[in-house]
Design a protein around this motif. Structure first.
Motif, short mmCIF file in Angstrom:
data_model
loop_
_atom_site.label_atom_id
_atom_site.label_comp_id
_atom_site.label_asym_id
_atom_site.label_seq_id
_atom_site.Cartn_x
_atom_site.Cartn_y
_atom_site.Cartn_z
N GLU A 152 0.83 -1.21 0.00
CA GLU A 152 0.00 0.00 0.00
C GLU A 152 0.87 1.26 0.00
OE1 GLU A 152 -0.19 -2.51 1.99
OE2 GLU A 152 -2.19 -3.37 1.78
N HIS A 153 1.89 1.23 0.85
CA HIS A 153 2.73 2.43 1.01
C HIS A 153 3.65 2.60 -0.18
CE1 HIS A 153 1.09 1.07 4.74
NE2 HIS A 153 1.12 2.32 5.14
N SER A 154 4.03 1.49 -0.79
CA SER A 154 4.78 1.56 -2.03
C SER A 154 3.90 2.20 -3.11
CB SER A 154 5.23 0.17 -2.48
OG SER A 154 5.81 0.24 -3.77
N ALA A 155 2.63 1.82 -3.15
CA ALA A 155 1.69 2.39 -4.13
C ALA A 155 1.59 3.90 -3.95
CB ALA A 155 0.31 1.74 -3.98
N ILE A 156 1.45 4.34 -2.71
CA ILE A 156 1.33 5.77 -2.42
C ILE A 156 2.63 6.47 -2.81
CG2 ILE A 156 1.10 7.46 -0.54
CD1 ILE A 156 -0.58 5.13 0.87
N PHE A 157 3.74 5.87 -2.44
CA PHE A 157 5.07 6.42 -2.75
C PHE A 157 5.25 6.52 -4.27
CE2 PHE A 157 9.79 5.49 -3.04
CZ PHE A 157 10.21 6.73 -2.56
N GLN A 158 4.81 5.50 -5.00
CA GLN A 158 4.92 5.54 -6.46
C GLN A 158 4.06 6.64 -7.04
OE1 GLN A 158 5.03 1.63 -8.55
NE2 GLN A 158 5.04 0.70 -6.52
N CYS A 159 2.82 6.77 -6.52
CA CYS A 159 1.92 7.81 -7.00
C CYS A 159 2.47 9.21 -6.70
CB CYS A 159 0.54 7.68 -6.36
SG CYS A 159 -0.37 6.22 -6.88
N LEU A 160 3.21 9.34 -5.62
CA LEU A 160 3.70 10.65 -5.20
C LEU A 160 4.90 11.15 -6.01
CD1 LEU A 160 3.49 10.45 -1.29
CD2 LEU A 160 2.31 12.09 -2.77
N GLN A 161 5.52 10.25 -6.80
CA GLN A 161 6.69 10.68 -7.58
C GLN A 161 6.26 11.79 -8.54
OE1 GLN A 161 9.79 9.27 -6.87
NE2 GLN A 161 8.55 8.29 -5.29
N GLY A 162 6.89 12.95 -8.41
CA GLY A 162 6.57 14.06 -9.30
C GLY A 162 5.42 14.92 -8.81
N SER A 248 -3.34 1.10 -3.60
CA SER A 248 -3.74 2.27 -2.80
C SER A 248 -3.80 3.46 -3.73
CB SER A 248 -2.80 2.56 -1.63
OG SER A 248 -3.16 1.72 -0.54
N LEU A 249 -4.37 4.58 -3.21
CA LEU A 249 -4.56 5.77 -4.04
C LEU A 249 -4.22 7.02 -3.26
CD1 LEU A 249 -7.43 3.88 -3.96
CD2 LEU A 249 -7.76 5.09 -6.09
N ILE A 250 -3.94 8.09 -4.03
CA ILE A 250 -3.82 9.40 -3.39
C ILE A 250 -4.79 10.35 -4.07
CG2 ILE A 250 -1.42 9.12 -2.67
CD1 ILE A 250 -0.58 10.88 -5.05
N GLU A 251 -5.31 11.31 -3.27
CA GLU A 251 -6.15 12.37 -3.81
C GLU A 251 -5.36 13.66 -3.70
OE1 GLU A 251 -10.22 12.69 -2.14
OE2 GLU A 251 -9.76 14.82 -2.03
N LEU A 252 -5.36 14.43 -4.80
CA LEU A 252 -4.60 15.69 -4.80
C LEU A 252 -5.54 16.86 -4.53
CD1 LEU A 252 -2.27 14.80 -7.81
CD2 LEU A 252 -1.90 14.46 -5.36
N GLN A 253 -4.96 18.05 -4.34
CA GLN A 253 -5.76 19.23 -3.95
C GLN A 253 -6.85 19.56 -4.97
OE1 GLN A 253 -5.63 20.24 -1.08
NE2 GLN A 253 -3.55 20.09 -0.26
#
Ligand code: MG
Length: 395
Positions: A152-162, A248-253
């Protein structure tokens, strides 16, 4: 070529990490290995990967290990006990240390590796959950990296690149729902150990498989995400996603959501923790969206799985409380696996121990306070379980 050390080499994380090293001999070199007590497998690994230094945690097995590799030339440095594992963690020119030890036992070797200037591929979430207040400042002080190897945290970390700083609004952790996802709540009272060890999607060690069945694993991952990404607890959510394809997913502003997808296979997050920021070519089966089929989502049942909210509460309390939650959980799961308590006793036990810690919660604990909280919570969970057993026999 990256030099790495692997702690917990005979467990599920360990063997999958070695699988990666074996398939990419031009990318990775193994400096050190440490394992608990599986001498046979450890000896075989030493023979195959020829590390410079090896430790077996259970010291009684050292003679057997020595004998099993007596013919190797040159001999690796052989050590035993907790101190031996710590020595392996800090040894030599390894750039990164993969921490695949189960539970809070991973804390001291992880701290030693950080102090020796090594990056940490974090496959042992308990280290960060219990030791967050000590681990994070140390990471900063030594300028090393904490690279998540939890899927999950790898997924978030990957999504956060850039993603620019300040753009992250929310984290959504996906959860398979564990072994009892489709069981009615009433049936959970009669759960057997074997039932709890049947995970629908992931093949993992025993402790984490039980944690998945109680959803404590997801609760612990909420705390892990808070420490790793500095996101407030009310901006970390859990969604049940039975297929375990979206990790996992991230939501941006601006409300955009990013997700990372793949088959449920721990090797990918492990590889990325080791290869970051590069991407290494593999021959693994790529995700086929048509074959994966429907991806579904639902809200987690907080009544059925009280462990999630226990973890949020411990995370919000902060200080030494996450260490207490983690230790009480480790003890409760061990008692359940030993058939000393029932499945539904696990959250009860954890709640009782956390309640009793509230008055003594250290807001800014030092390492000694965390180790003491850990020790206290284990013995407290043990005595709570004995009173549970007495109540049960009176009934
Ligand atoms: Mg996970």
């Amino acid at each position: 070529m990256k030099a790495i050390t692997l702690l917990g080499s005979t467990g599920s994380i360990g063997t999958q990490t070695l699988d990666i090293v074996q398939s990419h001999p031009d990318q990775f070199r193994l400096v050190g290995l440490a394992a608990g007590r599986n001498v046979k497998l450890l000896a075989q690994q030493v023979r195959q990967f020829r590390p410079d230094i090896v430790a077996i945690c259970q010291a009684d097995y050292l003679p057997e290990l020595k004998a099993a590799i007596a013919d190797l030339e040159p001999q690796p440095i052989l050590l035993a006990g907790d101190e031996g594992v710590v020595e392996v963690a800090r040894y030599g020119d390894a750039e990164a240390v993969v921490t695949g030890i189960v539970g809070c036992a991973g804390l001291l070797p992880t701290l030693a590796a950080i102090e020796a200037g090594k990056d940490i591929a974090l496959a042992n979430k308990e280290t960060l959950i219990a030791g967050g207040p000590v681990v994070l400042p140390l990471i900063k002080k030594h300028g090393v990296r904490l690279l998540p190897a939890d899927s999950e945290h790898s997924a978030i970390f990957q999504c956060l690149q850039g993603v620019p700083e300040g753009s992250l609004r929310r984290i959504v952790l996906t959860a398979s729902g564990g072994a009892f996802r489709d069981w009615p709540t009433e049936k959970l009272a009669d759960v057997k150990v074997a039932d709890a060890l049947k995970h629908p999607n992931w093949s993992m060690g025993r402790k984490i498989t039980v944690d998945s069945a109680t959803l404590m694993n997801k609760g612990l991952e909420v705390i892990e995400a808070h420490y790793l990404f500095g996101v407030d607890y009310n901006r970390i959510d859990i969604v049940i996603h039975p297929q375990s394809i979206i990790h996992s997913l991230i939501e941006l502003q601006d409300t955009s959501m990013l997700a990372q997808l793949g088959w449920p296979d721990m090797r990918l997050p492990l590889l990325y923790a080791l290869s970051w920021p590069e991407r290494i070519c593999t021959d693994w089966e790529p995700l086929d969206l048509v074959k994966a089929g429907d991806l579904t989502f639902r809200a987690p049942d907080r009544q059925k799985y009280p462990c999630m909210d226990l973890a949020y509460a411990a995370g919000r309390a902060g200080g030494s409380m996450p260490a207490v939650l983690n230790a009480a959980n480790e003890q409760a799961v061990a008692l359940f696996l030993d058939e000393k308590i029932r499945f539904l006793d696990i959250p009860h036990l954890i709640e009782q121990v956390c309640d009793r810690h509230h008055a003594n919660n250290h807001s800014d604990p030092a390492l000694a306070d965390i180790l003491e909280a850990d020790r206290w919570a284990r013995s407290e969970a043990q005595s709570c379980s004995q009173s549970l057993a007495q109540t049960a026999s009176i009934r």
